[in-house]
Design a protein around this motif. Structure first.
Motif, mmCIF file in Angstrom:
data_model
loop_
_atom_site.group_PDB
_atom_site.id
_atom_site.type_symbol
_atom_site.label_atom_id
_atom_site.label_comp_id
_atom_site.label_asym_id
_atom_site.label_seq_id
_atom_site.Cartn_x
_atom_site.Cartn_y
_atom_site.Cartn_z
ATOM 1 N N SER A 17 53.746 8.881 20.912
ATOM 2 C CA SER A 17 52.675 9.824 20.608
ATOM 3 C C SER A 17 53.028 10.718 19.421
ATOM 4 N N GLN A 18 54.291 11.078 19.276
ATOM 5 C CA GLN A 18 54.701 11.867 18.107
ATOM 6 C C GLN A 18 54.426 11.084 16.826
ATOM 7 N N ALA A 19 54.760 9.814 16.813
ATOM 8 C CA ALA A 19 54.529 8.984 15.633
ATOM 9 C C ALA A 19 53.037 8.848 15.343
ATOM 10 N N ILE A 20 52.242 8.640 16.375
ATOM 11 C CA ILE A 20 50.793 8.503 16.188
ATOM 12 C C ILE A 20 50.208 9.822 15.697
ATOM 13 N N TYR A 21 50.682 10.933 16.226
ATOM 14 C CA TYR A 21 50.215 12.249 15.782
ATOM 15 C C TYR A 21 50.515 12.425 14.291
ATOM 16 N N ILE A 22 51.726 12.081 13.877
ATOM 17 C CA ILE A 22 52.103 12.183 12.462
ATOM 18 C C ILE A 22 51.183 11.307 11.610
ATOM 19 N N GLN A 23 50.882 10.108 12.077
ATOM 20 C CA GLN A 23 49.990 9.219 11.338
ATOM 21 C C GLN A 23 48.582 9.803 11.231
ATOM 22 N N HIS A 24 48.101 10.429 12.301
ATOM 23 C CA HIS A 24 46.787 11.076 12.257
ATOM 24 C C HIS A 24 46.794 12.222 11.258
ATOM 25 N N VAL A 25 47.832 13.027 11.273
ATOM 26 C CA VAL A 25 47.923 14.144 10.335
ATOM 27 C C VAL A 25 47.985 13.615 8.903
ATOM 28 N N ASN A 26 48.697 12.528 8.689
ATOM 29 C CA ASN A 26 48.749 11.899 7.371
ATOM 30 C C ASN A 26 47.339 11.549 6.888
ATOM 31 N N THR A 27 46.548 10.946 7.763
ATOM 32 C CA THR A 27 45.169 10.582 7.427
ATOM 33 C C THR A 27 44.333 11.820 7.119
ATOM 34 N N LEU A 28 44.507 12.866 7.923
ATOM 35 C CA LEU A 28 43.734 14.096 7.713
ATOM 36 C C LEU A 28 44.119 14.795 6.410
ATOM 37 N N ILE A 29 45.391 14.767 6.061
ATOM 38 C CA ILE A 29 45.827 15.347 4.782
ATOM 39 C C ILE A 29 45.160 14.580 3.642
ATOM 40 N N GLY A 30 45.131 13.273 3.732
ATOM 41 C CA GLY A 30 44.473 12.460 2.706
ATOM 42 C C GLY A 30 42.978 12.724 2.629
ATOM 43 N N LYS A 31 42.359 12.971 3.761
ATOM 44 C CA LYS A 31 40.905 13.174 3.820
ATOM 45 C C LYS A 31 40.493 14.574 3.387
ATOM 46 N N TYR A 32 41.202 15.591 3.875
ATOM 47 C CA TYR A 32 40.800 16.984 3.656
ATOM 48 C C TYR A 32 41.660 17.737 2.644
ATOM 49 N N GLY A 33 42.884 17.300 2.436
ATOM 50 C CA GLY A 33 43.802 18.061 1.583
ATOM 51 C C GLY A 33 44.318 19.279 2.334
ATOM 52 N N THR A 34 45.265 19.991 1.714
ATOM 53 C CA THR A 34 45.841 21.171 2.353
ATOM 54 C C THR A 34 45.743 22.378 1.438
ATOM 55 N N ARG A 35 45.756 23.546 2.076
ATOM 56 C CA ARG A 35 45.778 24.817 1.335
ATOM 57 C C ARG A 35 47.221 25.128 0.951
ATOM 58 N N ASP A 36 47.382 25.909 -0.103
ATOM 59 C CA ASP A 36 48.717 26.317 -0.518
ATOM 60 C C ASP A 36 49.297 27.373 0.407
ATOM 61 N N GLN A 37 48.497 28.286 0.874
ATOM 62 C CA GLN A 37 48.964 29.387 1.726
ATOM 63 C C GLN A 37 48.135 29.483 2.978
#
Length: 147
Positions: free
Chosen positions: A127-147
């Motif tokens: 589940s940790q690995a799958i969670y990381i993969q989901h977050v990877n997808t979300l970063i690609g989709k939404y991007g991240t804020r600097d702060q």
């Protein structure tokens, strides 16, 4: 092999203290990127009830998961309900938390409980690995804020 390049880019930026809050940067400290990538790939390839045998990979996977929990809060937009559901159930399994069966009229919690029941047999590492993969997808989709 799973591609977690968006996640790795975020991790490296946090380690260099180029982006994110101090809390996210602290969560990124000490994570060996190569070991983490190997651990996610190993967990991705293993059965749902298997564990990563290498201690260094297991430690990197756990640290990577803790970083993912912090960095998901840095997304530029909130994930949709289905994306949140996937994060929620894998977070609960990764933390070895047991959900209580909801009441008859709580439809949202019933849906979450049903999804959790489908994966509750997964090992925390899976589940940790799958969670990381989901977050990877979300970063690609939404991007991240600097702060």
């Amino acid at each position: 092999m799973s591609d977690i390049s968006n996640f790795v880019t975020a991790l490296e930026a946090a380690q260099k203290k180029e982006k994110y809050t101090a809390e996210v940067q602290t969560a990124a400290e000490g994570i060996d990127v190569a070991t983490l990538v190997a651990a996610v790939a190993a967990a991705d390839a293993m059965a749902d009830t298997a564990t990563v045998g290498d201690e260094a990979q297991a430690a990197a996977l756990k640290a990577g998961f803790e970083f993912a929990v912090k960095v998901v809060m840095m997304l530029t937009s909130a994930p949709g309900p289905f994306e949140k559901k996937d994060l929620y159930v894998h977070f609960k399994v990764a933390k070895q938390e047991i959900l209580e069966k909801p009441g008859m009229f709580d439809m949202v919690k019933k849906q979450l409980f049903g999804e959790w029941e489908k994966i509750k047999h997964f090992t925390p590492q899976k589940s940790q690995a799958i969670y990381i993969q989901h977050v990877n997808t979300l970063i690609g989709k939404y991007g991240t804020r600097d702060q």
